[in-house]
Design an enzyme around this catalytic site. Structure first.
Site, PDB file in Angstrom:
ATOM      1  N   GLU A 222     -14.908  -4.783 -30.351  1.00 57.53           N
ATOM      2  CA  GLU A 222     -15.209  -5.895 -31.248  1.00 57.53           C
ATOM      3  C   GLU A 222     -13.901  -6.237 -31.949  1.00 57.53           C
ATOM      4  OE1 GLU A 222     -17.217  -6.651 -35.530  1.00 57.53           O
ATOM      5  OE2 GLU A 222     -18.278  -5.224 -34.237  1.00 57.53           O
ATOM      6  N   CYS A 259     -16.657  -8.632 -40.697  1.00 55.91           N
ATOM      7  CA  CYS A 259     -16.399  -9.326 -39.435  1.00 55.91           C
ATOM      8  C   CYS A 259     -17.284 -10.553 -39.278  1.00 55.91           C
ATOM      9  CB  CYS A 259     -16.594  -8.382 -38.263  1.00 55.91           C
ATOM     10  SG  CYS A 259     -18.229  -7.608 -38.212  1.00 55.91           S
TER      11      CYS A 259
END
Length: 479
Positions: A222, A259
């Site tokens: 990620e 995020c």
């Protein structure tokens, strides 16, 4: 102990795990969760010192981590992730006689995990990658993030002791520190997959190493996301003040170090001035608690914010460029969609901190054109009224986002069965999720058994179904 020794020990544990049933394996996850809960006070105390995060935030995150381990323990007990499938011999099968063939998922092997800086519990030592690898039946070697080494080592020690007391094979979990150790882990031949949460440059460098090994392995990274938000004119006219406050709250939550922070907000030109005024007003009452996670993150944010401020056509709505303030002052910029080229840097630059860009669009066509230029994202959000047709907008965002939201904000990522935390590159390097029960599938591979005697088959595939699994038998689902 060296990286090689820890990986080798983990591989031995992997072989030993195959002799343990689902109930035992579930018990190991429960034991890890209980060990963390038993040491909550000490973990939060060290976490405050190591990360600049407040006790309330750390406690909430630790609760999430314990819940995640318990949820995945229950998933192991159900065994549905095995995807046990049975096709009996059929002499009248449509393409000719069918052999007896049966399939199930098996663990892939030792998994290397890189912890994240911004979630020292939920995406770190005992986080989602570690928990889902364990649930799949894979031992984990964890590379502790340099931003919270003391907390990481304490967490690892607590987990190892908890697993040992529960009877888990030695080597089921271990931890390493340092950049070179991380590289050695990625390149070790007995490591069969990598989980990573971090920056685009760091993740891409490790991804390339994983792909260039003599035996390439999956790299579940990620890396980065700007998380676009689209606001329609009707939505703004109906509840503009509420939207502005929600945006500011989401953008500044955790000092913008999530995020899933909304980094691009698309608004119709006809209400753009209202939006800018409302956002600026909402920001006036915001006081960010504490400091950013560490100096490196603070410096990176300051640099990315300065870069965006210097892009031609970008104007500042609020905030300043002070490089010394920590926490930094929340900053919002404005740009016009009609002036953005497909490769416009403002569409590709993630500011990991409390900053975002409002982009005004003249028409639906112009909006869809700009959205088409966005790279892959973790989330995409739409604020619209119930009577509006948003089909095209949803389709455009679904092409580049892993999770779509309507009339909400993306900074909350619950752990559940349907959750998906991933997206096209650079949001992630693969199509899987790192959050929720579906994350287990990343660390499994399928094996089919053809024409084996009943006694030779794994229990999950035997006709009497001793594990009581829900299986697909000759095309039909059966319990």
């Amino acid at each position: 102990m060296s990286v090689d020794s820890k990986v080798t020990k983990a591989h031995e544990a992997f072989l030993a795990i195959q002799d343990h049933g689902l109930e035992e394996r579930a018990g190991w996850l429960d034991a890890a969760a209980d060990a963390l809960e038993d040491h909550r006070e000490r973990l939060v105390e060290v976490g405050q010192k190591d990360t600049n995060l407040p006790a309330a935030r750390l406690n909430n995150e630790l609760t999430r981590t314990v819940f995640q381990l318990k949820l995945l323990a229950d998933e192991v007990r159900r065994g549905e992730f095995l995807d046990a499938t049975v096709d009996h011999h059929d002499p009248d099968w449509g393409m000719g006689p069918r052999p007896d063939i049966r399939r199930l998922n098996v663990p892939i092997g030792v998994v290397g995990v890189f912890g994240a800086s911004n979630f020292p519990f939920a995406f770190s030592v005992a986080g989602g990658d570690t928990a889902s690898a364990w649930a799949a039946g894979c031992p984990v070697v964890h590379k502790i993030h340099g931003g919270h080494v003391e907390l990481g080592e304490l967490t690892a020690q607590i987990i190892i002791e908890g697993l040992q007391k529960a009877g888990a094979p030695e080597g089921m979990f271990s931890a390493i520190t340092g950049r070179e150790a991380g590289i050695q882990m990625v390149e070790h031949p007995k490591v069969k997959a990598i989980g990573f949460t971090g920056s685009v440059p760091g993740g891409r460098a490790l991804f390339d190493r994983a792909a260039s090994r003599p035996e390439p392995i999956p790299f579940y990274g990620e890396l980065g996301s700007i998380n676009p938000v689209v606001i329609t004119e009707q939505a703004w006219q109906a509840r503009g003040g509420e939207i502005a406050e929600g945006f500011v709250g989401s953008m500044t939550m955790g000092i913008g170090q999530f995020c899933t922070k909304p980094g691009l907000v698309f608004v119709p030109t006809v209400v753009a001035e209202q939006v800018k005024d409302a956002v600026a007003e909402s920001l006036q009452g915001v006081e960010l608690p504490g400091k950013m996670l560490n100096d490196r993150i603070a410096e990176g944010f300051t640099e990315s914010r300065r870069h965006v401020a210097e892009i031609a056509g970008v104007e500042r709505i609020s905030g300043n460029d002070s490089a010394s303030a920590d926490p930094p002052e929340p900053t919002v910029f404005h740009a016009r969609a009609g002036e953005l080229a497909p490769d416009a840097e403002v569409l590709h630059t993630e500011m990991f901190g409390p900053a975002a860009v409002v982009i005004s669009y003249e028409s639906s066509e112009e909006l869809l054109g700009v959205l088409d230029h966005l790279p892959g994202q973790l989330t995409g959000t739409i604020h619209a009224e119930s009577e509006e047709n948003i089909d095209q907008l949803m389709a455009a965002l679904a092409q580049r986002c892993g999770r779509l939201l309507k009339n909400g904000w993306p900074t909350g990522v619950t752990v559940s069965y349907a959750q998906h935390h991933g997206g096209p590159y650079p949001a992630t390097t693969t199509l899987g999720t790192s959050v929720g029960t579906a994350a287990v599938s990343r660390f499994l591979r399928a094996v089919a058994y053809q024409d084996f005697a009943e006694a030779d088959l794994p229990e999950a595939l035997q006709d009497n179904n001793p594990l009581g699994l829900r299986r697909r038998v000759d095309g039909n689902w059966k319990n």
